[in-house]
Design an enzyme around this catalytic site. Structure first.
Site, mmCIF file in Angstrom:
data_model
loop_
_atom_site.group_PDB
_atom_site.id
_atom_site.type_symbol
_atom_site.label_atom_id
_atom_site.label_comp_id
_atom_site.label_asym_id
_atom_site.label_seq_id
_atom_site.Cartn_x
_atom_site.Cartn_y
_atom_site.Cartn_z
ATOM 1 N N GLY A 284 72.614 23.518 72.933
ATOM 2 C CA GLY A 284 71.379 23.013 73.497
ATOM 3 C C GLY A 284 71.301 21.502 73.389
ATOM 4 C CE1 TYR B 44 75.789 23.489 74.741
ATOM 5 C CE2 TYR B 44 76.216 25.697 75.605
ATOM 6 C CZ TYR B 44 75.381 24.805 74.939
ATOM 7 O OH TYR B 44 74.159 25.216 74.477
ATOM 8 C CG ASN C 255 68.928 22.147 77.020
ATOM 9 O OD1 ASN C 255 69.552 21.492 77.845
ATOM 10 N ND2 ASN C 255 69.348 23.315 76.553
ATOM 11 C CD GLN C 256 66.530 27.485 76.890
ATOM 12 O OE1 GLN C 256 65.653 28.330 77.122
ATOM 13 N NE2 GLN C 256 67.430 27.660 75.943
ATOM 14 C CG ASN D 23 66.693 24.527 73.748
ATOM 15 O OD1 ASN D 23 67.654 24.240 74.442
ATOM 16 N ND2 ASN D 23 66.816 24.739 72.454
ATOM 17 C CB ALA D 24 64.296 19.577 72.515
ATOM 18 C CG HIS E 215 69.855 29.046 66.032
ATOM 19 N ND1 HIS E 215 71.121 28.899 66.551
ATOM 20 C CD2 HIS E 215 69.005 28.758 67.067
ATOM 21 C CE1 HIS E 215 71.043 28.534 67.807
ATOM 22 N NE2 HIS E 215 69.776 28.450 68.157
ATOM 23 N NE ARG F 172 45.727 58.192 110.417
ATOM 24 C CZ ARG F 172 44.784 57.334 110.786
ATOM 25 N NH1 ARG F 172 45.106 56.293 111.543
ATOM 26 N NH2 ARG F 172 43.533 57.486 110.401
#
Length: 528
Positions: A64, A57, A435-436, A432-433, A86, A303
């Protein structure tokens, strides 16, 4: 703060105080041979797997939701460069140089754990920028803290590539010009080096590390001021007896009791306690009923200091432990396990630990300001301050209002703090579409805590100025009867700010003292 070592090894064992020292420019940095060996092994494993054209990856795939698109190794430079491009979409004012340096140090520490596969030249460039005072200009907003701090770290990576802007010798320059002035060349990103730089929790972690040291100083300052406050009001020592911590052994409360015992030593203005308690005076009894006498207990601002600040210290300990673990963590994706000849895809970039810890710390430091504001209110109220002038004014009554305006400012600052105290760590917004689809907002939490600490030190500055005034109204310029520790605090304040003989604008005093208070380690300095 003075550097605790000649140089900080960012690949070794670190503390939040180390990161604070690097961030503030008090310490240079280096990397040890063990960390270099770890990184070399990781880089070699990654390089071999890329040569074998394996699917990795962000190295041989897109990013992503576009990770389903394979990318051949021949396009590595373009893939890594466009990732940085980006993601350079941050907005807002720049992070402070201190926060940016803390982020860079935290990123270097993460890479030095040896799981990221980066090359030595890239890592060395990060260290060179720290040691030469090259500070990237990084917009403060744009990260959700989920796939790490992608946006702010991308702005750092951009400057290493010779693009964007940097501060150098106090001047904001194009990054290419700043690097050239420092004798450095821009880097070209190799396999995984873009994603290794941007994918991790280093922005939130760096800021949180700075917050940890600032909060520690604020809490120990609050303990010192609490002693001075109690002395000004003739407080009782009984509630600060260390045996209360034996009966309720929270570590922070034990620390608070020990500090109070230390700083009250030598004071003649605090009421000692006698055991067993005195007998009732029944000499004035009328038909078996006794007249009202003195109250045997102080208000909570005196106190309950061990319980208030003790709890703050315990939250600080949780925060510090969490951030320290994060400083020693590899937080990008994927990770290279050279010893196992493995590359694993996962989610170590997810900053929830730091997000929760930062929100907790914010609640704790706000409580320091709430306590200080209530102390200021009692100290300036002539119906509660045991004979001190109204609002601690100097000069003739009526025409001088003393700390009246400053007390209102303290109240306003507490309101500011409360309105900003909504937790960030639960404000997940899918992005993130999808994804996140869950995110942490950890950097927002750390930034909010940093901003809150600015205001906390303003409140503590007002408290300190008012206490110095009250102490001299009680004990004269010799501060008769006050403990050596309290006399040291007042004299340090007086070196910078004179007694309020008659009204003057206090804004410059408050803002200057706020910054100076933060530069002192109140647990170790000004002992007598």
């Amino acid at each position: 703060m003075p550097c605790l070592a000649s140089s900080v090894d960012l690949g070794g064992t670190l503390t939040t105080r180390d990161i604070h020292a690097v961030a503030t420019g008090a310490c240079p940095v280096h990397i040890g041979e063990d960390a270099r060996a770890r990184m070399a092994a990781s880089h070699a494993t990654l390089t071999r797997m890329v040569e074998e054209r394996r699917r990795i990856y962000g190295v041989t795939t897109g990013y992503g939701p576009l990770a389903s698109h394979p990318v051949t190794p021949e396009h590595a430079h373009l893939l890594q460069r466009n990732l940085v491009y980006h993601l350079c979409s941050g907005v807002g004012k720049p992070l402070s140089p201190v926060h940016t340096r803390a982020m860079m140090a935290a990123r270097a520490s993460s890479l030095a754990r040896g799981y990221s596969g980066v090359s030595a030249p890239l890592f060395d460039r990060l260290l060179e920028c720290l040691n030469l005072g090259l500070v990237p200009v990084v917009p403060e907003m744009g990260t959700v803290g989920a796939s790490g701090d992608l946006t702010p770290l991308a702005h750092v990576a951009l400057t290493l590539m010779g693009e964007g802007e940097m501060w150098y010798d106090g001047t904001r320059l194009p990054a290419s010009a700043a690097l050239q002035a420092a004798g450095l060349a821009p880097i070209t990103l190799g396999h995984k080096e873009g994603i290794a730089l941007v994918n991790g929790t280093s922005c939130m972690t760096g800021i949180a590390a700075v917050n940890a040291e600032r909060a520690r100083r604020a809490a120990h300052l609050a303990l010192r001021l609490s002693v001075l406050y109690a002395e000004c009001l003739g407080g009782r020592l009984e509630a600060w007896d260390a045996r209360f911590a034996d009966a309720r052994p929270h570590p922070g409360q034990k620390t608070a009791h020990a500090a109070l015992q230390r700083w009250t030593a030598g004071s003649d203005r605090l009421v000692p306690h006698v055991q067993p308690p005195p007998r009732l005076d029944e000499s004035q009894a009328v038909e078996g009923w006794l007249p009202e006498g003195e109250c045997p207990q102080d208000p909570y601002t005196i106190r309950c200091v061990p319980q208030v600040i003790g709890a703050v210290l315990d939250v600080m300990r949780f925060h510090d432990e969490t951030v320290t673990v994060e400083l020693h963590s590899a937080t990008d994706n994927p990770l290279v396990f050279a010893d196992d000849d493995a590359i694993l895809h996962g989610g170590n970039f997810y900053g929830q630990h730091v997000a929760f810890a930062s929100d907790a710390l914010q609640m704790a430091v706000v409580k320091l300001a709430i306590h200080a504001e209530r102390c200021i209110a009692r100290l300036t109220d002539r119906t509660q301050n045991h004979g001190l002038p109204a609002f601690l004014h100097g000069g003739p009554d009526g025409v001088n209002s003393g700390f009246m305006g400053a007390q209102v400012t303290a109240s306003a600052l507490v309101a500011e703090l409360r309105t900003r105290a909504v937790p960030a760590s639960i404000q997940s917004v899918p992005t993130n579409a999808n994804n996140q689809d869950v995110v942490t907002m950890g950097t927002i939490a750390a930034r909010k805590t940093a901003d809150s600490l600015d205001l906390v030190f303003h409140v503590l500055a007002i408290h300190a100025l008012a206490l110095a005034q009250a102490a001299e109204q009680r004990g004269g310029t010799v501060l008769a009867g006050f403990s050596p520790g309290s006399r040291a605090v007042v004299r340090w304040i007086r070196e910078q700010h004179e007694y309020l003989y008659q009204d003057r604008p206090l804004s410059p005093d408050i803002q200057q003292l706020s910054g100076n208070l933060e530069r002192v380690d109140w647990d170790a300095s000004l002992t007598h």
